[in-house]
Every structure is written in structure tokens, then in C-alpha cells.
Write an enzyme that holds these catalytic residues in place. Structure first.
Site, PDB file in Angstrom:
ATOM      1  N   GLY A  14      -3.770   7.859   0.889  1.00  0.00           N
ATOM      2  CA  GLY A  14      -4.872   7.450  -0.062  1.00  0.00           C
ATOM      3  C   GLY A  14      -5.817   7.467   0.482  1.00  0.00           C
ATOM      4  N   GLY A  18     -12.249   6.366  -2.115  1.00  0.00           N
ATOM      5  CA  GLY A  18     -12.636   5.553  -1.699  1.00  0.00           C
ATOM      6  C   GLY A  18     -12.387   4.649  -0.023  1.00  0.00           C
ATOM      7  N   ASN A  90      -1.859   2.345   1.753  1.00  0.00           N
ATOM      8  CA  ASN A  90      -3.188   1.869   1.092  1.00  0.00           C
ATOM      9  C   ASN A  90      -3.826   2.912  -0.871  1.00  0.00           C
ATOM     10  OD1 ASN A  90      -6.474   2.736   0.119  1.00  0.00           O
ATOM     11  ND2 ASN A  90      -5.865   3.731   0.587  1.00  0.00           N
ATOM     12  N   TYR A 156       0.082  -4.132 -13.354  1.00  0.00           N
ATOM     13  CA  TYR A 156      -0.390  -4.087 -12.291  1.00  0.00           C
ATOM     14  C   TYR A 156      -0.512  -5.431 -11.353  1.00  0.00           C
ATOM     15  CZ  TYR A 156      -4.397  -3.074  -8.526  1.00  0.00           C
ATOM     16  OH  TYR A 156      -5.469  -2.893  -7.680  1.00  0.00           O
ATOM     17  N   PRO A 186      -8.631  -7.284  -1.854  1.00  0.00           N
ATOM     18  CA  PRO A 186      -9.880  -6.586  -2.310  1.00  0.00           C
ATOM     19  C   PRO A 186     -10.228  -7.322  -3.945  1.00  0.00           C
ATOM     20  CG  PRO A 186      -9.420  -4.436  -1.234  1.00  0.00           C
ATOM     21  CD  PRO A 186      -8.365  -5.833  -1.420  1.00  0.00           C
ATOM     22  N   LEU A 188     -14.068  -7.318  -6.687  1.00  0.00           N
ATOM     23  CA  LEU A 188     -14.578  -5.500  -7.223  1.00  0.00           C
ATOM     24  C   LEU A 188     -14.559  -4.607  -6.062  1.00  0.00           C
ATOM     25  CD1 LEU A 188     -15.506  -8.116 -10.117  1.00  0.00           C
ATOM     26  CD2 LEU A 188     -14.297  -5.766 -10.434  1.00  0.00           C
ATOM     27  N   VAL A 189     -14.290  -3.999  -6.059  1.00  0.00           N
ATOM     28  CA  VAL A 189     -14.793  -2.532  -5.362  1.00  0.00           C
ATOM     29  C   VAL A 189     -14.908  -1.149  -6.106  1.00  0.00           C
ATOM     30  CG1 VAL A 189     -14.539  -1.402  -2.955  1.00  0.00           C
ATOM     31  CG2 VAL A 189     -13.154  -3.415  -3.495  1.00  0.00           C
ATOM     32  N   PHE A 193     -11.732   3.596  -9.119  1.00  0.00           N
ATOM     33  CA  PHE A 193     -10.824   2.891  -9.290  1.00  0.00           C
ATOM     34  C   PHE A 193     -10.188   2.824 -10.148  1.00  0.00           C
ATOM     35  CE2 PHE A 193      -9.125  -1.324 -11.163  1.00  0.00           C
ATOM     36  CZ  PHE A 193      -7.499  -1.237  -9.998  1.00  0.00           C
TER      37      PHE A 193
END
Ligand code: NDP
Ligand code: 8X3
Length: 256
Positions: A14, A18, A90, A156, A186, A188-189, A193
């Protein structure tokens, strides 16, 4: 440059976007050679071009859902990239956000196949050579969704709870081979996503990050680099990282 990490080889899944892309960037700046993976080959080539100024970079384009492609790709690595010291699992995404009865079964399958089975496939092919050399560090990117469950996030969350259990199980089984297994979770990034979760609806996706300062991908990449740059006797086994405005998966202080 951190001498402990320099000259190592990291495989990052990935890496086209991000957290994975930022991790590749910080690793490269600290002398870690890279195998960058993802499906979007043009993005991999662009990143490879940029980071080759710092370190050796190889790219592999494959879908983590295909066991055959994962195995074939990693087995095809040239000799100079064949001994992987660091594996960053990832690749992953959420697909859809609906109540269980309304959600699409294909979305459910994608999340299990990518977020869970993808981690298993990539790890299964990388671990034997780590065992042989009695060294290695695997970091699985979980999520706060792997520690808590929130409305409309059931599968999810299930996929990330499974990654949490898998990380612990891998650590239990692999520590006897001197392999470190860590997980980072993590909150909220702001990456692609939400755009993926909401199937390209950019308005809905950007609303997720409005009214507060979310984490950015570099914040998580910094934490990943911290994990891999500890001395060999130290394993940061598990880490939750939130934006300051977030207390858990449902409580976020937003200015309206
Ligand atoms: P992005 O959407 O920006 O990046 C996702 C990455 O995963 C891309 O590089 C994508 O590459 C890759 N990927 C997705 N599906 C596949 C597939 N089938 N095969 C191979 N690669 C795939 O999201 P993030 O950077 O935010 O997500 C990275 C990880 O962090 C995920 O595991 C996510 O669950 C987790 N996470 C994210 C959070 C957030 O708020 N953003 C919070 C907590 C965890 P490509 O499409 O080119 O294949
Ligand atoms: C991504 C964070 O809160 O959307 O894993 O599940 S959340």
C-alpha cells in the site's frame, strides 16, 4: 541518519498513497532500502523515481487478494532485495459504511480479503527467510477499528479486530525466532481512505476531516519509523495513535 536502520530492506504494501507512501518517504530519508507495493503501477514508478535519489528502490505491482500474485511477485525479487528485514503490512481500506442489513456483501468480502487475508499472504511468504536469518520486524497497520466497534463499521471493524489478534498471535509464535511483530492502530488520518470508503464521493470523504485537525499520513509514518529504529532488544508491540481532538472512535471534538 539512524545507523541501526541504514542499509536494511523494507517491503511496504500500500505504498501508492497515504500512510504507506509517507512511510516509504521517511524510510528512504533514513537510509532504508525499499520494496514498494500496490496495484497502481504508475504511482509506484513515480515514487520509485523520487526516492531512488536516497536509497535502492524496487517496485512490485500486485493485488494482495491474489495469493498466487503475492507469492509470485515476492519470489521474483532480485537477489539484492531478497532478504527483507522490515515488513510493513499496510495495504487496506474500508469499503462502504452501512448498517449490516443494507451493506453490500461484495464490500464485506473485499475488506476481509484485503485487510486480513492480504496480511496473511504477504507475511506467509516473507516470514521463512526471516526465520532462516533469525531477524526481522513485521509491523501490521491495524486501526482503532480493531480495538473498538462503531455503528455501520461492523465488517471493517471485524477485519481490523482480526488483524489485532493476528498481530498478537504472530508475535507469540515468532518471537522464538527473534522476529519482532508490532501493530499500530491509528484513529482518523486524512488520506484517500475515506474517498475509497465512500466510493469516490469527495464531498462525503472530506466532511470526515472537517472541524478538527486529523492526523496526516506523516504522523503515522513517524510512529512507524520510531518503531523500526529502536535498538534490537526493544519491540514496541502495540500502539494507538489519535489526533488530539479524538478520544475514541466515536468521540471527536469538532468546531461547528
Ligand atoms: P489509502 O487509501 O490512502 O491507502 C491505501 C493503500 O492500500 C493504497 O496504497 C492502496 O494501493 C493499497 N491497497 C488497497 N487495496 C489493495 C489491494 N487489493 N492490493 C494491494 N494494495 C491495496 O489509505 P490509508 O493510507 O489511510 O490506509 C493504509 C492503512 O491504514 C489501511 O490498512 C487502513 O485500514 C489503515 N488505517 C487508516 C486510517 C485512516 O483514517 N486513514 C486509520 C486507521 C487505519 P492501490 O490502490 O494502488 O493498490
Ligand atoms: C480508519 C479509522 O475510525 O474510520 O481505520 O475506522 S476509522
Amino acid at each position: 541518519m539512524n545507523n541501526k536502520s541504514t542499509h536494511k530492506i523494507a517491503l511496504i504494501t500500500g505504498a501508492t498513497s497515504g500512510i504507506g507512501k509517507s512511510t516509504a518517504e521517511i524510510f528512504a530519508k533514513n537510509g532504508i532500502n525499499l520494496i514498494i507495493c500496490g496495484r497502481r503501477e504508475e504511482r509506484l514508478l513515480e515514487l520509485k523515481n523520487k526516492l531512488s535519489k536516497f536509497v535502492k528502490v524496487h517496485h512490485l505491482a500486485f493485488d494482495v487478494r491474489s495469493k498466487e500474485k503475492v507469492f509470485e511477485s515476492i519470489k521474483s525479487l532480485p537477489k539484492e532485495f531478497a532478504t527483507i528485514d522490515i515488513l510493513i503490512n499496510n495495504a487496506g481500506n474500508a469499503h462502504g459504511m452501512h448498517s449490516f442489513e443494507d451493506a453490500d456483501l461484495n464490500d464485506f468480502e473485499m475488506m476481509i480479503d484485503i485487510n486480513l487475508k492480504g496480511v496473511i499472504y504477504v507475511s506467509k511468504i516473507v516470514v521463512p527467510q526471516m526465520i532462516e536469518r533469525k531477524t526481522g520486524h513485521i509491523i501490521n497497520i491495524g486501526s482503532i477499528a480493531g480495538k473498538e466497534v462503531y455503528p455501520n463499521g461492523q465488517v471493517y471493524c471485524a477485519s481490523k479486530h482480526a488483524v489485532d489478534a493476528l498481530s498478537e498471535g504472530m508475535r507469540i509464535d515468532l518471537h522464538k525466532h527473534n522476529i519482532k511483530v508490532s501493530a499500530i492502530h491509528p484513529g482518523l488520518v486524512n488520506t484517500e481512505f475515506s474517498l475509497v470508503r465512500f466510493k469516490g464521493d469527495s464531498e462525503r470523504a472530506s466532511a470526515v476531516y472537517k472541524g478538527y485537525q486529523p492526523l496526516n499520513a506523516e504522523d503515522v509514518a513517524d510512529a512507524i519509523y520510531f518503531m523500526v529504529s529502536r535498538p534490537s532488544h526493544v519491540n514496541i508491540a502495540d500502539m494507538i495513535i489519535f489526533p488530539t481532538a479524538q478520544a475514541n472512535s466515536t468521540i471527536v471534538k469538532k468546531e461547528v
